[in-house]
Design an enzyme around this catalytic site. Sequence first.
Site, PDB file in Angstrom:
ATOM      1  N   SER A  24       3.678 -12.637   6.082  1.00 44.19           N
ATOM      2  CA  SER A  24       2.359 -13.093   5.651  1.00 44.19           C
ATOM      3  C   SER A  24       2.386 -13.228   4.141  1.00 44.19           C
ATOM      4  O   SER A  24       3.173 -12.555   3.468  1.00 44.19           O
ATOM      5  CB  SER A  24       1.299 -12.067   6.050  1.00 44.19           C
ATOM      6  OG  SER A  24       0.071 -12.333   5.402  1.00 44.19           O
ATOM      7  N   TYR A  37      -2.112  -3.343   6.731  1.00 37.49           N
ATOM      8  CA  TYR A  37      -1.636  -4.712   6.926  1.00 37.49           C
ATOM      9  C   TYR A  37      -0.611  -5.089   5.860  1.00 37.49           C
ATOM     10  O   TYR A  37       0.470  -5.600   6.182  1.00 37.49           O
ATOM     11  CB  TYR A  37      -2.821  -5.682   6.900  1.00 37.49           C
ATOM     12  CG  TYR A  37      -2.414  -7.100   7.233  1.00 37.49           C
ATOM     13  CD1 TYR A  37      -2.115  -7.459   8.543  1.00 37.49           C
ATOM     14  CD2 TYR A  37      -2.318  -8.071   6.248  1.00 37.49           C
ATOM     15  CE1 TYR A  37      -1.736  -8.750   8.863  1.00 37.49           C
ATOM     16  CE2 TYR A  37      -1.940  -9.371   6.563  1.00 37.49           C
ATOM     17  CZ  TYR A  37      -1.649  -9.700   7.860  1.00 37.49           C
ATOM     18  OH  TYR A  37      -1.257 -10.973   8.176  1.00 37.49           O
TER      19      TYR A  37
END
Length: 188
Positions: A24, A37
């Site tokens: 990501s 995350y």
Amino acid sequence: MVRVTKATIPLLQQSKGRVVNIGSGCGLFSFPLSAPYCISKYGVESFTDVLRLELGKWGIKAIVIEPGNFGSATNLFTEDKIKSVINGVQKSASEEVKQRYGQAYFECISDYLCDLCRTSAGSADLSPVISNITEALLIEHPQHRYMPATIPWKMFVNIHRLLPTKLTDLLYFKILNYFNQKLECRKK
């Protein structure tokens, strides 16, 4: 991811194959209220870099796809999920943590993240991600990194990379101050 990759290394060596991991843009920088995350995505980045360096001698390629904000396409960042996670965190917190932070803190985080979800839902079109994955898998000389993302997201990531940490921290402190001011208003 690590166990599967390690288990397939003999096959990758025989075939001069490749590993394509999905990370990501959030594996390149951190931001408030996103520790789990960001940690996991930094791990994907680092693992892929190490694989590329260690397995390259066998002709194995390791590529990471770093999608930008595709929240609208994935439904991973919805108001219902945010509220569910915040409620779960609050319920599993010790009494000491619940007392230290208070109900208003958890509500404020939930409201802030739900507001972020409404205003920054990201792209609903996954075709750039799929295109980059396909290219990483099929072309003879793939890039080491692909970042399917909108122009504003790419600009944000690149500016973040170029700015000194002191400056990015200042920006985040402004965000946190805004958050803390909202929290103080609720406590009154």
